[in-house]
Design a protein around this motif. Structure first.
Motif, PDB file in Angstrom:
ATOM      1  N   LEU A  44       1.715  11.026  -3.331  1.00 20.86           N
ATOM      2  CA  LEU A  44       0.508  10.421  -3.909  1.00 20.86           C
ATOM      3  C   LEU A  44       0.275  10.908  -5.346  1.00 20.86           C
ATOM      4  N   ASN A  83       0.841  -1.191   0.000  1.00 19.84           N
ATOM      5  CA  ASN A  83       0.000   0.000   0.000  1.00 19.84           C
ATOM      6  C   ASN A  83       0.883   1.251   0.000  1.00 19.84           C
ATOM      7  N   VAL A 108       3.610  13.862   1.579  1.00 21.75           N
ATOM      8  CA  VAL A 108       2.607  12.823   1.314  1.00 21.75           C
ATOM      9  C   VAL A 108       1.744  13.189   0.109  1.00 21.75           C
ATOM     10  N   THR A 115       6.731   7.165  -2.579  1.00 23.89           N
ATOM     11  CA  THR A 115       7.324   6.907  -1.261  1.00 23.89           C
ATOM     12  C   THR A 115       8.786   7.325  -1.249  1.00 23.89           C
ATOM     13  N   MET A 133       4.355   5.280   2.713  1.00 29.92           N
ATOM     14  CA  MET A 133       4.745   6.678   2.875  1.00 29.92           C
ATOM     15  C   MET A 133       4.768   7.083   4.343  1.00 29.92           C
ATOM     16  N   PHE A 172       0.293   4.455   0.402  1.00 34.60           N
ATOM     17  CA  PHE A 172       0.039   5.417   1.469  1.00 34.60           C
ATOM     18  C   PHE A 172       0.629   4.933   2.793  1.00 34.60           C
TER      19      PHE A 172
END
Length: 416
Positions: free
Chosen positions: A286, A204, A282, A242, A209, A206
């Protein structure tokens, strides 16, 4: 023995790929240091408005200052009349990138990352600066007061010699420790982490990150030293977004920086500073993962980093550059800086103080410059290794000296 051999090969490859671009970046850094009229900066960043915030960010992006070196510069700018918004913009933008790291990013991560890093540094710096200005209850006074900003080189001083010394001795010595650490860690990660590790355990983007962000914020890694680590992580399957989070948050923050900013600029400014970096990292991470073409970051998922290499320069240039860089690093560590002992008259006072937080030659110059500018001080000489400052003068006021040291972002420990 096989692992040792592979480790050494990976290390040599990383060093050879980065070296030509690092040497060019150091040269440009020396040119900026020797020829840029820094004392005129306040004219462009002293107001509590958008232009000052933008100018501070634009000025900070090419400067090769890490998060430790940028603090005294930022604090000095603020004390010399720069608005808090401009100061925050400078503090956010500068450590994320620099001429040396932009070129090294191009060498290992490709053109898209090399272009994206300074753009994001500019955007996040401006956002943090504008929010800071809005949060301020009143405008910062534009009175310049003491001149804390480095003066222009005198006409009698050899600028070319100063440029070379800064580029390939002083600045290289400051950054070499963290560059070596980054290369060693990158080669180690390349060997021990399986190629499918991130795909299996941190699939994943997110979540990955947030994990990288939590690890990056308190730790110190310079903008250039972060590049080989990010490149290896990309090759092991981490998402490009990331990797960007690591490239932003790692260089821009660390525990020492957080402490100094909170102390000198206030808790409100510190919160804005951290939020701008963390949230910005972040969001832009993304955006890279979901909005930009994956082909731009084709290093991801290729296993060992060497597989993605695009040899723009001939191998012989890479190897000569690597040897030159290694020799310059060795020279920087072998060469002992001359410790100048001030000549003290019998009628002159002298004291020695312990100061923490001086980590590089930039810090040394900043402390000496500010203390020497104080009334009654004849000379101030820093011993960087021992964290000591020898001060001579007439009617020296230890409380004023303590206040000055703390005011520019360092810690006065004691009189020795």
């Amino acid at each position: 023995m096989n692992y040792i051999e592979l480790y050494i090969k990976e290390l040599i490859w990383l060093l050879s790929e980065m070296s030509p671009y690092l040497l060019l970046g150091f040269l440009i850094a020396g040119i900026l240091h020797a020829y840029l009229p820094q004392q005129k900066l306040v004219k462009y960043i002293g107001k509590n408005n958008l232009n000052s915030v933008i100018n501070a960010s634009l000025f900070g992006i090419p400067l090769p200052l890490c998060s430790c070196g940028v603090i005294p510069t930022g604090v000095s700018l603020n004390k010399n009349g720069a608005s808090k918004g401009a100061t925050v913009s400078f503090l956010i933008s500068t450590p994320q990138t620099g001429v040396d790291s932009i070129l090294a990013t191009y060498a290992l991560l490709g053109l898209p990352f090399a272009l994206i890093r300074p753009i994001i540094a500019f955007v996040t710096g401006n956002i943090g600066g504008l929010i800071t200005n809005q949060a301020e209850a009143k405008n910062i006074s534009n009175s310049t007061g003491e001149n804390n900003i480095e003066e222009v080189t005198s006409k009698n001083e050899n600028r070319f010699k100063k440029m070379l010394k800064y580029a390939f001795v002083d600045f290289l010595k400051d950054i070499s420790k963290w560059l070596i650490i980054g290369l060693l860690i990158a080669a180690f990660i390349s060997l021990i982490i399986p190629d499918d590790f991130f795909a299996e355990y941190l699939s994943n983007p997110f979540l990955s990150m947030l994990v990288i962000l939590a690890a990056s914020v308190p730790l110190y890694v310079c903008a250039t030293g972060s590049i080989p680590i990010a490149a290896v992580l990309l090759a092991k399957g981490i998402s490009p977004g990331t990797a960007l989070v690591f490239l932003m948050a790692g260089p821009a923050t660390n525990a020492a920086t957080i402490t100094v900013i909170g102390k000198t600029l206030g808790k409100k400014t510190l919160i804005i500073y951290l939020a701008s970096i963390m949230i910005g990292a972040v969001i832009f991470g993304l955006m890279i993962d979901y909005l930009l073409p994956a082909s731009w970051f084709s290093i991801a998922g290729l296993g060992t980093i060497q597989q993605h290499a695009i040899h723009i320069l001939p191998n012989w240039i890479n190897y000569i550059s690597a040897i030159t860089l290694v020799l310059l690093i060795i020279y920087g560590y072998v060469k002992k800086d001359k410790v100048v002992t001030p000549i003290i008259d019998s009628d002159m006072d002298s004291i020695k103080i312990k100061v923490k937080g001086m980590t590089c030659n930039h810090c040394k110059a900043n402390v000496e410059r500010n203390i020497n500018a104080m009334e009654g001080v004849n000379s101030a000489t820093v011993n960087l290794e021992n964290e000591e400052v020898m001060i001579s003068g007439e009617k020296l006021d230890i409380e004023k000296i303590k206040h000055k040291v703390d005011d520019i972002g360092y810690e006065f420990v004691s009189k020795i």
